[in-house]
Design a protein around this motif. Structure first.
Motif, PDB file in Angstrom:
ATOM      1  N   THR A  70       0.830  -1.212   0.000  1.00 52.90           N
ATOM      2  CA  THR A  70       0.000   0.000   0.000  1.00 52.90           C
ATOM      3  C   THR A  70       0.858   1.252   0.000  1.00 52.90           C
ATOM      4  N   GLY A  74      -0.247   4.135  -2.472  1.00 52.99           N
ATOM      5  CA  GLY A  74      -1.380   4.714  -1.773  1.00 52.99           C
ATOM      6  C   GLY A  74      -1.193   6.166  -1.346  1.00 52.99           C
ATOM      7  N   ASP A  78      -3.450   9.496  -2.319  1.00 54.54           N
ATOM      8  CA  ASP A  78      -4.152  10.242  -1.276  1.00 54.54           C
ATOM      9  C   ASP A  78      -3.816  11.730  -1.304  1.00 54.54           C
ATOM     10  N   LEU A 151      -4.782  -2.900  -3.695  1.00 59.50           N
ATOM     11  CA  LEU A 151      -5.621  -2.222  -2.710  1.00 59.50           C
ATOM     12  C   LEU A 151      -5.260  -0.742  -2.605  1.00 59.50           C
ATOM     13  N   THR A 153      -4.206   1.067  -4.898  1.00 65.68           N
ATOM     14  CA  THR A 153      -4.636   1.746  -6.119  1.00 65.68           C
ATOM     15  C   THR A 153      -6.137   2.000  -6.142  1.00 65.68           C
ATOM     16  N   VAL A 154      -6.912   1.083  -5.566  1.00 60.91           N
ATOM     17  CA  VAL A 154      -8.371   1.174  -5.694  1.00 60.91           C
ATOM     18  C   VAL A 154      -9.070   1.774  -4.478  1.00 60.91           C
ATOM     19  N   SER A 155      -8.391   1.865  -3.332  1.00 61.34           N
ATOM     20  CA  SER A 155      -9.079   2.326  -2.126  1.00 61.34           C
ATOM     21  C   SER A 155      -8.226   3.288  -1.307  1.00 61.34           C
ATOM     22  N   ARG A 156      -8.892   4.284  -0.739  1.00 61.53           N
ATOM     23  CA  ARG A 156      -8.218   5.201   0.169  1.00 61.53           C
ATOM     24  C   ARG A 156      -8.069   4.605   1.566  1.00 61.53           C
ATOM     25  N   HIS A 157      -8.690   3.481   1.784  1.00 64.16           N
ATOM     26  CA  HIS A 157      -8.609   2.786   3.078  1.00 64.16           C
ATOM     27  C   HIS A 157      -7.810   1.494   2.926  1.00 64.16           C
ATOM     28  N   ALA A 158      -6.828   1.531   2.067  1.00 70.65           N
ATOM     29  CA  ALA A 158      -6.080   0.313   1.726  1.00 70.65           C
ATOM     30  C   ALA A 158      -5.371  -0.292   2.931  1.00 70.65           C
ATOM     31  N   LEU A 161      -7.988  -2.048   5.147  1.00 72.52           N
ATOM     32  CA  LEU A 161      -8.445  -3.266   4.472  1.00 72.52           C
ATOM     33  C   LEU A 161      -7.345  -4.322   4.444  1.00 72.52           C
ATOM     34  N   LYS A 229      -6.683   0.255 -13.299  1.00 78.94           N
ATOM     35  CA  LYS A 229      -7.253   1.301 -12.445  1.00 78.94           C
ATOM     36  C   LYS A 229      -6.431   2.587 -12.516  1.00 78.94           C
TER      37      LYS A 229
END
Length: 239
Positions: A70, A74, A78, A151, A153-158, A161, A229
């Motif tokens: 991440t 990430g 962000d 994760l 790349t696709v989520s701000r909560h990587a 998660l 993504k």
């Protein structure tokens, strides 16, 4: 598929002072615990397998994978600095593959190396336990880095998660629930380790062929989708 500038920036981000301290804490803890166990219980093959399997492979390796995977992309997404990187004439798959290579390298160094050291401390590599779990950590590092890079790349909560996956699915369900074990990177990597050790102390719920195929498939698919993504992110920014 590798850009030295992207790699240098990613290494700098991952090995900054704060993240380097976090990355180094778990390996140090593993070695310290191994020294304590060796001092209290002596050299025992089963104890070595239990410590390396329960603490190193099931807990340390996935958590380090979360931090490295991440952290490779990430934070840039962000804070928006990824836009600067995407504005350069670098192909998006090259950005992803470069960051993946860096994340894999960092995960391997901070997980496989201390696993080998801890294994030799615990029983001197008796019955190939140290080498087997080191190989498991190496192959698991590849899959974990790809999964957690996706994760990031696709989520701000990587990170959240990733930690849920690492601590709940891999460390808990992947170790205790029979059905979940076959869908665990831990078990796939143990299939490779079982082949190295001879299958006496290191065992897996999946075959070597199944584990190897699933490791490769997850790594390739996660890397491909992360690149896709990233393209979507670029188009969204241009709009």
């Amino acid at each position: 598929m590798y850009d030295p500038t992207v790699a240098r920036l990613t290494y700098r981000a991952l090995l900054g002072r704060r993240r380097a301290l976090i990355l180094g804490a778990l390996p140090l803890l593993l070695v310290v615990i191994s020294l304590a166990v060796r001092g209290l219980a002596g050299a025992d093959d089963q104890t070595a397998a239990d410590v390396l399997g329960g603490l190193a492979l099931a807990t340390m390796v996935p958590i380090i994978g979360v931090i490295a995977g991440t952290g490779a992309i990430g934070p840039e997404i962000d804070d928006g600095s990824v836009v600067y990187l995407l504005s350069k004439p670098i192909k998006r798959p090259t950005i992803i593959s470069t960051k993946l290579i860096v994340a894999i390298a960092v995960t391997m160094v901070f997980s496989a190396v201390p696993t080998l050291i801890a294994g030799f401390v615990l029983n001197g590599n008796g019955r190939q336990v140290a080498v087997a779990y080191t190989v498991a950590a190496l192959v698991a590092s590849i899959a974990y880095a790809a999964i957690f890079l996706l994760l990031g790349t696709v989520s701000r909560h990587a990170v959240v998660l990733g930690l849920v996956y690492a601590l709940v699915w891999e460390a808990l369900f992947g170790s205790l629930v029979p059905g979940a074990r076959t869908l665990s990177v831990q078990q796939w990597s143990l299939a490779v380790a079982q082949e190295v050790s001879g299958g006496e102390l290191v065992t897996s719920d999946v075959s070597l062929t199944t584990g190897t195929v699933l490791l490769a498939t997850v790594t390739v698919l996660a890397t491909w989708y992360a690149g896709r993504k990233l393209r979507t992110l670029t188009l969204a920014g241009e709009e």
